[in-house]
Scaffold this motif. Structure first.
Motif, PDB file in Angstrom:
ATOM      1  N   THR A 158       2.755  -0.485  -6.276  1.00 51.79           N
ATOM      2  CA  THR A 158       2.024  -0.225  -5.033  1.00 51.79           C
ATOM      3  C   THR A 158       0.605   0.201  -5.357  1.00 51.79           C
ATOM      4  O   THR A 158       0.314   0.718  -6.438  1.00 51.79           O
ATOM      5  CB  THR A 158       2.695   0.868  -4.168  1.00 51.79           C
ATOM      6  OG1 THR A 158       2.762   2.083  -4.911  1.00 51.79           O
ATOM      7  CG2 THR A 158       4.084   0.450  -3.705  1.00 51.79           C
ATOM      8  N   VAL A 159      -0.277   0.005  -4.388  1.00 55.41           N
ATOM      9  CA  VAL A 159      -1.683   0.391  -4.514  1.00 55.41           C
ATOM     10  C   VAL A 159      -1.805   1.861  -4.111  1.00 55.41           C
ATOM     11  O   VAL A 159      -1.431   2.232  -2.992  1.00 55.41           O
ATOM     12  CB  VAL A 159      -2.578  -0.485  -3.609  1.00 55.41           C
ATOM     13  CG1 VAL A 159      -4.032  -0.032  -3.680  1.00 55.41           C
ATOM     14  CG2 VAL A 159      -2.434  -1.955  -3.972  1.00 55.41           C
ATOM     15  N   VAL A 160      -2.327   2.687  -5.013  1.00 54.32           N
ATOM     16  CA  VAL A 160      -2.520   4.108  -4.718  1.00 54.32           C
ATOM     17  C   VAL A 160      -3.987   4.461  -4.524  1.00 54.32           C
ATOM     18  O   VAL A 160      -4.321   5.556  -4.080  1.00 54.32           O
ATOM     19  CB  VAL A 160      -1.887   5.030  -5.787  1.00 54.32           C
ATOM     20  CG1 VAL A 160      -0.376   4.899  -5.791  1.00 54.32           C
ATOM     21  CG2 VAL A 160      -2.469   4.771  -7.158  1.00 54.32           C
ATOM     22  N   GLN A 161      -4.879   3.511  -4.867  1.00 56.10           N
ATOM     23  CA  GLN A 161      -6.320   3.735  -4.693  1.00 56.10           C
ATOM     24  C   GLN A 161      -7.005   2.389  -4.569  1.00 56.10           C
ATOM     25  O   GLN A 161      -6.652   1.438  -5.263  1.00 56.10           O
ATOM     26  CB  GLN A 161      -6.879   4.494  -5.894  1.00 56.10           C
ATOM     27  CG  GLN A 161      -8.375   4.712  -5.902  1.00 56.10           C
ATOM     28  CD  GLN A 161      -9.183   3.511  -6.430  1.00 56.10           C
ATOM     29  OE1 GLN A 161      -8.753   2.769  -7.287  1.00 56.10           O
ATOM     30  NE2 GLN A 161     -10.352   3.328  -5.870  1.00 56.10           N
TER      31      GLN A 161
ATOM     32  N   ILE B 265       0.851  -1.195   0.000  1.00 51.19           N
ATOM     33  CA  ILE B 265       0.000   0.000   0.000  1.00 51.19           C
ATOM     34  C   ILE B 265       0.882   1.238   0.000  1.00 51.19           C
ATOM     35  O   ILE B 265       1.729   1.419   0.870  1.00 51.19           O
ATOM     36  CB  ILE B 265      -0.947   0.012   1.222  1.00 51.19           C
ATOM     37  CG1 ILE B 265      -1.764  -1.274   1.304  1.00 51.19           C
ATOM     38  CG2 ILE B 265      -1.846   1.242   1.189  1.00 51.19           C
ATOM     39  CD1 ILE B 265      -2.642  -1.567   0.117  1.00 51.19           C
ATOM     40  N   ASP B 266       0.679   2.104  -0.973  1.00 51.61           N
ATOM     41  CA  ASP B 266       1.469   3.315  -1.128  1.00 51.61           C
ATOM     42  C   ASP B 266       1.197   4.296   0.006  1.00 51.61           C
ATOM     43  O   ASP B 266       0.071   4.375   0.512  1.00 51.61           O
ATOM     44  CB  ASP B 266       1.117   3.967  -2.473  1.00 51.61           C
ATOM     45  CG  ASP B 266       2.146   4.956  -2.913  1.00 51.61           C
ATOM     46  OD1 ASP B 266       3.055   4.558  -3.673  1.00 51.61           O
ATOM     47  OD2 ASP B 266       2.047   6.137  -2.524  1.00 51.61           O
ATOM     48  N   ASP B 267       2.214   5.047   0.391  1.00 52.57           N
ATOM     49  CA  ASP B 267       2.054   6.063   1.440  1.00 52.57           C
ATOM     50  C   ASP B 267       1.021   7.122   1.074  1.00 52.57           C
ATOM     51  O   ASP B 267       0.472   7.782   1.943  1.00 52.57           O
ATOM     52  CB  ASP B 267       3.380   6.761   1.728  1.00 52.57           C
ATOM     53  CG  ASP B 267       4.393   5.846   2.402  1.00 52.57           C
ATOM     54  OD1 ASP B 267       3.988   4.808   2.963  1.00 52.57           O
ATOM     55  OD2 ASP B 267       5.594   6.174   2.359  1.00 52.57           O
ATOM     56  N   GLU B 268       0.756   7.301  -0.207  1.00 53.29           N
ATOM     57  CA  GLU B 268      -0.202   8.298  -0.691  1.00 53.29           C
ATOM     58  C   GLU B 268      -1.543   7.682  -1.069  1.00 53.29           C
ATOM     59  O   GLU B 268      -2.362   8.317  -1.727  1.00 53.29           O
ATOM     60  CB  GLU B 268       0.384   9.032  -1.901  1.00 53.29           C
ATOM     61  CG  GLU B 268       1.661   9.784  -1.596  1.00 53.29           C
ATOM     62  CD  GLU B 268       1.443  10.906  -0.596  1.00 53.29           C
ATOM     63  OE1 GLU B 268       0.423  11.612  -0.697  1.00 53.29           O
ATOM     64  OE2 GLU B 268       2.302  11.068   0.281  1.00 53.29           O
ATOM     65  N   CYS B 269      -1.787   6.439  -0.661  1.00 59.58           N
ATOM     66  CA  CYS B 269      -3.002   5.726  -1.053  1.00 59.58           C
ATOM     67  C   CYS B 269      -4.266   6.405  -0.532  1.00 59.58           C
ATOM     68  O   CYS B 269      -4.295   6.909   0.591  1.00 59.58           O
ATOM     69  CB  CYS B 269      -2.946   4.291  -0.528  1.00 59.58           C
ATOM     70  SG  CYS B 269      -4.308   3.267  -1.105  1.00 59.58           S
TER      71      CYS B 269
END
Length: 121
Positions: free
Chosen positions: A106-109, A25-29
């Motif tokens: 990574t997952v951003v949304q 999971i991206d830090d900006e997700c």
């Protein structure tokens, strides 16, 4: 990332441990989940997913994949997750991935929409 790897990765997000989420999971997700506060961002999104019970199995159907630009993948699907001693869970979902480096995504949304329980007015 080919379609087979995409779906294996998405399934792992339903069944893997908290450490896997931290890496995926991206830090900006940005996430929309069917529990308050509903909209989660950044570290709160990571924590929300880490605290979600792991499913022992998940079936992803109605699978759609879009690649709107290099380094971005968007998926949509219907999920049916189950585990012992719990009611099955169903939702229509979307996830968006971005490539960080070669073979690292990574997952951003991510969003989940469970079936509506009441009639629309």
């Amino acid at each position: 990332m080919n379609d087979e790897r995409i779906w294996a990765f998405e399934e792992s997000l339903w069944t893997a441990d908290a450490e896997h989420y931290e890496e995926s999971i991206d830090d900006e997700c940005l996430m929309v989940l069917p529990e308050p506060p509903y909209v989660f961002t950044g570290e709160a999104a990571i924590k929300a997913v880490q605290q979600t019970p792991r499913w022992s199995s998940v079936e992803l159907s109605e699978r759609q994949v879009a690649r709107p630009q290099e380094g971005m993948i968007v998926v949509a699907y219907h999920a049916r997750a189950s585990k012992q001693d719990a009611q099955p869970y169903e939702a229509h979902c979307t996830s968006t991935y971005r490539r960080i480096e070669h073979e690292v995504w990574t997952v951003v949304q991510h969003q989940q929409t469970p079936p509506l329980t009441g009639g629309a007015g």
